[in-house]
Design a protein around this motif. Structure first.
Motif, short mmCIF file in Angstrom:
data_model
loop_
_atom_site.label_atom_id
_atom_site.label_comp_id
_atom_site.label_asym_id
_atom_site.label_seq_id
_atom_site.Cartn_x
_atom_site.Cartn_y
_atom_site.Cartn_z
N LYS B 45 19.59 -5.58 -10.02
CA LYS B 45 20.82 -4.83 -9.81
C LYS B 45 20.59 -3.32 -9.94
O LYS B 45 21.14 -2.54 -9.16
N SER B 46 19.76 -2.91 -10.91
CA SER B 46 19.71 -1.48 -11.23
C SER B 46 18.57 -0.75 -10.51
O SER B 46 18.63 0.48 -10.40
N ASP B 47 17.57 -1.46 -10.02
CA ASP B 47 16.45 -0.76 -9.39
C ASP B 47 16.93 0.06 -8.18
O ASP B 47 17.71 -0.43 -7.35
N LYS B 48 16.42 1.28 -8.09
CA LYS B 48 16.89 2.21 -7.04
C LYS B 48 16.63 1.70 -5.63
O LYS B 48 17.37 1.98 -4.70
N LYS B 49 15.55 0.93 -5.48
CA LYS B 49 15.19 0.47 -4.14
C LYS B 49 15.81 -0.89 -3.79
O LYS B 49 15.69 -1.35 -2.66
N LYS B 51 19.05 -2.46 -5.65
CA LYS B 51 20.52 -2.34 -5.76
C LYS B 51 21.28 -3.60 -5.32
O LYS B 51 22.17 -3.54 -4.46
N THR B 53 23.95 -5.26 -5.90
CA THR B 53 25.17 -5.07 -6.69
C THR B 53 26.14 -6.24 -6.56
O THR B 53 27.11 -6.32 -7.28
N SER B 75 22.82 -6.81 -1.35
CA SER B 75 22.93 -5.39 -1.66
C SER B 75 23.81 -4.74 -0.61
O SER B 75 23.45 -4.70 0.57
N HIS B 77 24.44 -1.71 -0.50
CA HIS B 77 23.86 -0.40 -0.21
C HIS B 77 22.80 -0.50 0.89
O HIS B 77 22.78 0.30 1.82
N TYR B 78 21.90 -1.48 0.77
CA TYR B 78 20.80 -1.61 1.74
C TYR B 78 21.01 -2.75 2.72
O TYR B 78 20.21 -2.95 3.62
#
Ligand code: SF4
Lengths: 163, 163
Positions: B45-49, B51, B53, B75, B77-78
């Motif tokens: 969940k928290s890794d920048k690459k 995410k 979520t 994710s 985001h990605y």
């Protein structure tokens, strides 16, 4: 007939108390508004303008205190069964129940494998009319109302409900 | 990120936590140890690459020789997805709850507990969600046998052998 002769003017109807009460009851069957599964969709269709159950005097009421008819439209799970019983108990007498669809009648598609489905709502409330189908078409439900009306027409104030 | 890359990141970061990886199947998945579940999930969940979520789905499976919990992560985001699996023994299955990471896991975990009897340690309110509170047994387990009665109502009217 000598007492009432010439005593009333025109447009006065004389009937028996039984007939009058039955006529009033069967012309204003007010079902409590609740649906518990897919059959409720057909019940709503029956209430809408195309089939218009209101022409039989069947008019959904929002509270069990104002209702004298319960249409069990759908799958009765064991969790729901006690709630249905509670609703039935809250309705004033005289009250009637229509089991709509094969779920409410016998468990329907859940007859064999439904660990959570009551095999017929008549295990918790006394059913007057069973309407078969999965789901029954609106015409079938209307037929159910008419059958119930026929039943009420045979009632007498001497006995609470027609056999 | 391709799902293979996600698996590679997982393997390099948690060499002991990842049990096996199935990249060939219809739904590529990584089987992980229950003991490192929380660590891996918070990393995902928290890794920048990565995410991850969103927990799209949390399901239970009964394979007769073992139980399995499946997590489908997404994710937003990605727009990449990954599937995680945790294998559990059939006797007293238990694993950590992920409600602290994805709040949406709350009802999913309760449902799995309700139907499979799998315990989620650290869940804030682990009780039945679909079945009534006084229900006994976990109906989706393969070895489940229906009780005769529930609150005096017959559960099953069909006897074995009936077709
Ligand atoms: S009888 Fe058929 S349509 Fe009606 S509630 Fe049951 S499954 Fe649904």
């Amino acid at each position: 007939m000598s007492i009432i002769e010439n005593k009333f003017r025109d447009n006065v109807i004389i009937t028996s108390a039984d007939k009058f009460m039955n006529w009033a009851r069967l012309s204003s069957l007010w079902p409590i508004t609740f649906g518990i599964a897919c059959c409720a969709i057909e019940m709503m269709a029956t209430a809408a303008s195309r089939y218009d159950q209101d022409r039989l005097g069947v008019l959904p009421r929002p509270s069990p205190r104002q209702s004298d008819l319960m249409i069990v439209a759908g799958t009765v799970t064991f969790k729901m069964a006690s709630r249905i019983k509670r609703l039935y108990e809250q309705m004033p007498d005289p009250k009637y129940v229509i089991a709509m669809g094969c779920c409410a009648t016998s468990g329907g598609p859940y007859w064999k494998h439904g660990y959570h489905v009551m095999k017929g709502v008549d295990q918790v409330v006394p059913v007057d009319v069973y309407v078969p189908g999965c789901p029954p078409r609106p015409e079938s439900l209307l037929e159910g109302f008419i059958k119930l009306q026929e039943k009420i027409r045979r009632e007498s104030i001497a006995t609470t409900q027609a056999a | 990120m391709e799902v293979g890359e996600v698996f590679k990141t997982l393997e390099s970061n948690f060499p002991d936590g990842v049990k096996s990886i199935d990249i060939e199947g219809f739904d590529p998945s990584a089987t992980i140890e229950a003991s490192s579940l929380l660590e891996i999930c918070s990393f995902l969940k928290s890794d920048k690459k990565l995410k991850f979520t969103s927990l799209m789905c949390l399901s239970g499976v009964d394979f007769e020789e073992k139980m399995e919990i499946v997590y489908h992560l997404h994710s937003l985001h990605y727009n990449h997805k990954v599937t995680l699996k945790v294998e559990l023994p059939r006797e007293k299955p238990a694993l950590p709850s992920v409600v602290s990471i994805w709040i949406g896991a709350d009802w999913h975990e309760r449902e799995v507990f309700d139907l499979y009897g799998i315990h989620f340690e650290g869940h804030p309110n682990l009780k039945r969600i679909l079945l009534p509170d006084d229900w006994e047994g976990f109906p989706l387990r393969k070895d489940h046998v229906d009780a005769e009665k529930y609150r005096g109502w017959t559960i099953r009217k069909v006897k074995e052998g009936y077709e």
